[in-house]
Scaffold this active site. Sequence first.
Site, PDB file in Angstrom:
ATOM      1  N   GLY A   1       4.970  38.956  42.525  1.00  0.00           N
ATOM      2  CA  GLY A   1       3.549  38.641  42.631  1.00  0.00           C
ATOM      3  C   GLY A   1       2.721  39.751  43.231  1.00  0.00           C
ATOM      4  O   GLY A   1       3.046  40.931  43.120  1.00  0.00           O
TER       5      GLY A   1
ATOM      6  N   GLU B   1       6.952  41.577  37.255  1.00  0.00           N
ATOM      7  CA  GLU B   1       6.186  40.370  36.912  1.00  0.00           C
ATOM      8  C   GLU B   1       5.546  39.724  38.135  1.00  0.00           C
ATOM      9  O   GLU B   1       5.146  38.572  38.091  1.00  0.00           O
ATOM     10  CB  GLU B   1       7.096  39.371  36.185  1.00  0.00           C
ATOM     11  CG  GLU B   1       7.499  39.814  34.802  1.00  0.00           C
ATOM     12  CD  GLU B   1       7.659  38.650  33.820  1.00  0.00           C
ATOM     13  OE1 GLU B   1       7.113  37.565  34.048  1.00  0.00           O
ATOM     14  OE2 GLU B   1       8.361  38.857  32.819  1.00  0.00           O
TER      15      GLU B   1
ATOM     16  N   THR C   1       7.447  34.862  44.628  1.00  0.00           N
ATOM     17  CA  THR C   1       7.399  34.368  43.242  1.00  0.00           C
ATOM     18  C   THR C   1       8.673  33.593  42.922  1.00  0.00           C
ATOM     19  O   THR C   1       8.630  32.544  42.269  1.00  0.00           O
ATOM     20  CB  THR C   1       7.242  35.551  42.259  1.00  0.00           C
ATOM     21  OG1 THR C   1       6.099  36.298  42.646  1.00  0.00           O
ATOM     22  CG2 THR C   1       7.064  35.086  40.826  1.00  0.00           C
TER      23      THR C   1
ATOM     24  N   ASP D   1       7.759  29.814  42.014  1.00  0.00           N
ATOM     25  CA  ASP D   1       7.860  29.499  40.574  1.00  0.00           C
ATOM     26  C   ASP D   1       9.260  29.028  40.169  1.00  0.00           C
ATOM     27  O   ASP D   1       9.405  28.388  39.134  1.00  0.00           O
ATOM     28  CB  ASP D   1       7.532  30.745  39.724  1.00  0.00           C
ATOM     29  CG  ASP D   1       6.068  31.118  39.828  1.00  0.00           C
ATOM     30  OD1 ASP D   1       5.317  30.378  40.498  1.00  0.00           O
ATOM     31  OD2 ASP D   1       5.677  32.140  39.244  1.00  0.00           O
TER      32      ASP D   1
ATOM     33  N   SER E   1       2.775  46.961  46.507  1.00  0.00           N
ATOM     34  CA  SER E   1       3.651  47.999  47.053  1.00  0.00           C
ATOM     35  C   SER E   1       4.077  48.996  45.968  1.00  0.00           C
ATOM     36  O   SER E   1       4.228  50.184  46.248  1.00  0.00           O
ATOM     37  CB  SER E   1       4.851  47.400  47.790  1.00  0.00           C
ATOM     38  OG  SER E   1       5.667  46.710  46.892  1.00  0.00           O
TER      39      SER E   1
ATOM     40  N   CYS F   1      24.173  64.828  19.293  1.00  0.00           N
ATOM     41  CA  CYS F   1      24.900  65.228  20.507  1.00  0.00           C
ATOM     42  C   CYS F   1      26.036  66.186  20.158  1.00  0.00           C
ATOM     43  O   CYS F   1      26.552  66.176  19.048  1.00  0.00           O
ATOM     44  CB  CYS F   1      25.435  63.996  21.235  1.00  0.00           C
ATOM     45  SG  CYS F   1      26.761  63.168  20.357  1.00  0.00           S
TER      46      CYS F   1
ATOM     47  N   GLU G   1      24.488  58.925  13.562  1.00  0.00           N
ATOM     48  CA  GLU G   1      24.961  59.851  12.529  1.00  0.00           C
ATOM     49  C   GLU G   1      26.288  59.364  11.934  1.00  0.00           C
ATOM     50  O   GLU G   1      26.507  59.427  10.724  1.00  0.00           O
ATOM     51  CB  GLU G   1      25.164  61.257  13.126  1.00  0.00           C
ATOM     52  CG  GLU G   1      23.900  61.905  13.686  1.00  0.00           C
ATOM     53  CD  GLU G   1      23.620  61.532  15.139  1.00  0.00           C
ATOM     54  OE1 GLU G   1      23.956  60.401  15.554  1.00  0.00           O
ATOM     55  OE2 GLU G   1      23.045  62.350  15.865  1.00  0.00           O
TER      56      GLU G   1
ATOM     57  N   SER H   1       1.402  27.999  42.150  1.00  0.00           N
ATOM     58  CA  SER H   1       1.520  28.700  40.883  1.00  0.00           C
ATOM     59  C   SER H   1       0.562  28.065  39.880  1.00  0.00           C
ATOM     60  O   SER H   1       0.400  26.850  39.847  1.00  0.00           O
ATOM     61  CB  SER H   1       2.982  28.579  40.464  1.00  0.00           C
ATOM     62  OG  SER H   1       3.107  28.541  39.102  1.00  0.00           O
TER      63      SER H   1
END
Length: 360
Positions: free
Chosen positions: A294, A292, A200, A204, A300, A79, A56, A172
């Site tokens: 693995g 991302e 990972t 990687d 999980s 706000c 604003e 990988s």
Amino acid sequence: MLTANVHDLFMSRAIELAKQGRGHVSPNPMVGCVLVHDGDIIGEGYHEEFGGPHAEIMAIRNARKDPVDSIAYINLEPCCITGKTPPCTTALIENGISEVYVGMLDPNPVINGKGVEALEKAGIAVRMGILEEEAIKLNQAFNKWITKGMPWVIAKVAQSADGYMGINSDSSIWLTGDVSRTHAHTLRSEVDAVLIGRQTALIDDPNLTVREVRGENPKRVIMDTNRKLPLTLNLFNDKKADTIVLCSDRRFTLTSTHFCKYLPVKEEKNKLSPIHALKTLAMEGISSVLIEGGQEILKSFIAADVIDQIFIYTAPEKLDNAGLKNPIQLSEEWLVIEQENLGEDTLIIAEKGVECLQEL
Ligand code: AOF
Ligand code: ZN
């Protein structure tokens, strides 16, 4: 009197402006504002950076003539509090704005409805819910973060035509094509953090930066319960973005080094708790997380039921009985909201039932 369609058009412009703040304002919401006088846009602005002036204020500053008697279109309720900046309601009132069109109420509990009240008390007519669905979608990460103290969580997986993520967890393999890669980099540029597991990181040695498109690098988060990852990894040395290591709170306390920040997280059955991990990240001001991989991390987070959105990139080739199955099953609680071809690959985006505003 303007037609309803015109209101949608101006709000749509406010939303476009808001999007220009993406990557710079989080964990604040993306907000745009358009000032209209006699049917013409006389000022535009958006929240450009965290801690900086709100949309604003920018629109008023950028107005090419006195904003008195103009109509403001804002995708979020203005706000009415002094945060890092003074209340926008005061600025709108003092500048003689006559009407305010709002996309959605601010879910921030200290504002939620009170901004509208302040405007109405000052005699400004307020109309709610213009392009509300789009306004909610635009700030889905902020909406969740501010009401639940949890980030918006996206899980991303690349799989073969027969549903494998790779041959095994010790190697990988690149499955999808260039178009998918660019798409995935755009996705990275739109989140506050990218999260991976220890395996990972080891296999990687990724950078997790945004390279294929222009955009901000997200923070990199690695789950490493026992802080055993070698410090030679790119994530600890490339200085391209902040790195956070989530580790067990049974053995470690919060520590910051020049190469990463260690954040202790509760353990559950000898693993870091996904829920506590996400709450810890939310407290760091992270409002959206892209997982991302693995496979273990995905499993999980799925088991903890903390994923809001899933991106599945599928390559045309099969891997024939490889060892690493994609653990994501799109059961009926998931709604496919988008399906598109990316070169030879296909992308499916699925979401849990969209929450309505009242539930936020
Ligand atoms: C608006 N317009 O452009 C934005 C709003 O610490 P501050 O002062 O930046 O205030 C942050 C809060 O203000 C944020 O949590 C959200 O509720 C609201 N964001 N409000 O009127 C804006 N970005
Ligand atoms: Zn404001």
